[in-house]
Design a protein around this motif. Structure first.
Motif, PDB file in Angstrom:
ATOM      1  N   THR A  18      63.894  49.144  56.387  1.00 43.64           N
ATOM      2  CA  THR A  18      62.953  49.599  57.558  1.00 43.64           C
ATOM      3  C   THR A  18      63.891  50.876  58.186  1.00 43.64           C
ATOM      4  O   THR A  18      63.137  51.958  58.630  1.00 43.64           O
ATOM      5  CB  THR A  18      62.735  48.467  58.592  1.00 43.64           C
ATOM      6  OG1 THR A  18      62.224  47.315  57.995  1.00 43.64           O
ATOM      7  CG2 THR A  18      61.736  49.127  59.640  1.00 43.64           C
ATOM      8  N   ALA A  19      65.058  50.710  58.523  1.00 43.84           N
ATOM      9  CA  ALA A  19      65.480  51.644  59.411  1.00 43.84           C
ATOM     10  C   ALA A  19      65.680  52.904  58.686  1.00 43.84           C
ATOM     11  O   ALA A  19      65.503  54.033  58.990  1.00 43.84           O
ATOM     12  CB  ALA A  19      67.101  51.379  59.800  1.00 43.84           C
ATOM     13  N   THR A  20      65.911  52.870  57.220  1.00 49.16           N
ATOM     14  CA  THR A  20      66.049  54.159  56.451  1.00 49.16           C
ATOM     15  C   THR A  20      64.517  54.685  56.142  1.00 49.16           C
ATOM     16  O   THR A  20      64.513  55.948  56.268  1.00 49.16           O
ATOM     17  CB  THR A  20      66.884  54.030  55.265  1.00 49.16           C
ATOM     18  OG1 THR A  20      66.290  52.936  54.501  1.00 49.16           O
ATOM     19  CG2 THR A  20      68.281  53.604  55.282  1.00 49.16           C
ATOM     20  N   ARG A  21      63.847  53.968  55.954  1.00 50.96           N
ATOM     21  CA  ARG A  21      62.404  54.447  55.508  1.00 50.96           C
ATOM     22  C   ARG A  21      61.578  55.074  56.747  1.00 50.96           C
ATOM     23  O   ARG A  21      61.214  56.226  56.563  1.00 50.96           O
ATOM     24  CB  ARG A  21      61.659  53.112  54.898  1.00 50.96           C
ATOM     25  CG  ARG A  21      60.189  53.713  54.691  1.00 50.96           C
ATOM     26  CD  ARG A  21      59.565  52.483  54.032  1.00 50.96           C
ATOM     27  NE  ARG A  21      59.274  51.558  54.914  1.00 50.96           N
ATOM     28  CZ  ARG A  21      59.845  50.050  54.781  1.00 50.96           C
ATOM     29  NH1 ARG A  21      60.441  49.908  53.592  1.00 50.96           N
ATOM     30  NH2 ARG A  21      59.558  49.278  55.596  1.00 50.96           N
ATOM     31  N   GLU A  22      61.857  54.473  57.767  1.00 52.06           N
ATOM     32  CA  GLU A  22      60.992  54.959  59.122  1.00 52.06           C
ATOM     33  C   GLU A  22      61.930  55.955  60.045  1.00 52.06           C
ATOM     34  O   GLU A  22      61.160  56.579  60.766  1.00 52.06           O
ATOM     35  CB  GLU A  22      60.729  53.782  60.047  1.00 52.06           C
ATOM     36  CG  GLU A  22      59.458  52.675  59.249  1.00 52.06           C
ATOM     37  CD  GLU A  22      59.200  51.736  60.043  1.00 52.06           C
ATOM     38  OE1 GLU A  22      59.474  51.396  61.219  1.00 52.06           O
ATOM     39  OE2 GLU A  22      58.490  50.695  59.403  1.00 52.06           O
ATOM     40  N   THR A  23      63.144  55.769  59.861  1.00 57.71           N
ATOM     41  CA  THR A  23      63.830  56.951  60.903  1.00 57.71           C
ATOM     42  C   THR A  23      65.211  57.710  60.240  1.00 57.71           C
ATOM     43  O   THR A  23      65.548  58.301  61.244  1.00 57.71           O
ATOM     44  CB  THR A  23      64.554  55.886  61.901  1.00 57.71           C
ATOM     45  OG1 THR A  23      65.470  55.179  61.146  1.00 57.71           O
ATOM     46  CG2 THR A  23      63.551  55.036  62.634  1.00 57.71           C
ATOM     47  N   GLY A  24      65.390  57.192  58.894  1.00 60.77           N
ATOM     48  CA  GLY A  24      66.299  58.162  58.447  1.00 60.77           C
ATOM     49  C   GLY A  24      67.703  57.642  58.767  1.00 60.77           C
ATOM     50  O   GLY A  24      68.744  58.285  58.597  1.00 60.77           O
ATOM     51  N   ARG A  25      67.593  56.692  59.639  1.00 58.43           N
ATOM     52  CA  ARG A  25      69.047  55.894  60.033  1.00 58.43           C
ATOM     53  C   ARG A  25      70.128  55.666  58.923  1.00 58.43           C
ATOM     54  O   ARG A  25      69.311  55.173  57.971  1.00 58.43           O
ATOM     55  CB  ARG A  25      68.887  54.923  60.893  1.00 58.43           C
ATOM     56  CG  ARG A  25      70.006  54.211  61.526  1.00 58.43           C
ATOM     57  CD  ARG A  25      69.419  52.822  62.103  1.00 58.43           C
ATOM     58  NE  ARG A  25      69.159  53.132  63.517  1.00 58.43           N
ATOM     59  CZ  ARG A  25      68.782  51.977  64.323  1.00 58.43           C
ATOM     60  NH1 ARG A  25      68.551  50.703  63.766  1.00 58.43           N
ATOM     61  NH2 ARG A  25      68.339  52.475  65.594  1.00 58.43           N
ATOM     62  N   SER A  26      71.179  56.168  58.918  1.00 58.50           N
ATOM     63  CA  SER A  26      71.979  55.809  57.760  1.00 58.50           C
ATOM     64  C   SER A  26      72.583  54.281  57.855  1.00 58.50           C
ATOM     65  O   SER A  26      72.719  53.587  59.136  1.00 58.50           O
ATOM     66  CB  SER A  26      73.368  56.536  57.540  1.00 58.50           C
ATOM     67  OG  SER A  26      74.039  56.546  58.773  1.00 58.50           O
TER      68      SER A  26
END
Length: 179
Positions: free
Chosen positions: A98-106
């Motif tokens: 969810t974090a990478t898909r929605e926010t680009g958070r590594s």
């Protein structure tokens, strides 16, 4: 004889009352544990609000990761022989997706152990995170002062450990800067 019947009935009533009170206490303790939430991570990792010390490590894919090379990063520390780690691994993976898909958070996952011991966790984590396998006294374990597993955190873009939690689903939402 009537005395014996009365005594047995009184003991049965007292046992039932004791059982009801015990269930009440258990329910109250569970509610308090949920209210306290992630205070259990205190002492397992450097405190939230601390500046993340510099570190350098090599991922299982051969990439070098440093504090400076990461932006806002979701962080997880695991151990191959930890039952709670095995229970929380799927939650972390879902949260990482969810974090990478929605926010680009590594996402950075650290497994403390040997390559052989960590093989199963690395296979799962590699799909969603940069994975580092290191001994307990490795550079990331020392930088974050890890003393127990699992523990999860969120590093902000400015290098501060913004949150530390025991349940990856309780990590704060990403900052607007990463969206």
């Amino acid at each position: 004889m009537p005395f014996l019947v009365t005594a047995v009935a009184l003991i049965a009533v007292l046992c039932l009352l004791n059982l009801l009170l015990t269930f009440g206490v258990i329910r109250k303790l569970r509610a308090q544990a949920e209210e306290k939430g992630d205070r259990v991570v205190e002492g397992l990792i450097i405190p939230a609000g601390s500046a993340v010390p510099g570190f350098s490590a090599v991922t299982t894919a051969g990439e070098r990761v440093t504090r400076e090379s990461l932006g806002e990063t979701m962080l997880g520390f695991f151990s191959p022989d930890c039952r709670a780690c095995k229970e929380r691994l799927p939650l972390f993976v879902e949260q990482a997706r969810t974090a990478t898909r929605e926010t680009g958070r590594s996402v950075l996952a650290v497994v403390h152990g040997t390559e052989e011991e960590a093989r199963e966790q690395v296979a799962v984590l590699s799909e969603v995170a940069h994975v580092v396998v290191e001994p307990g006294d490795g550079p990331l374990g020392e930088a974050f002062d890890i003393t127990g597993y699992p523990v999860f955190g969120l590093i902000t873009a400015d290098g501060t450990l913004a949150a530390t939690v025991f349940d990856p689903a309780r990590l704060p939402a990403p900052s607007k800067a990463t969206v």
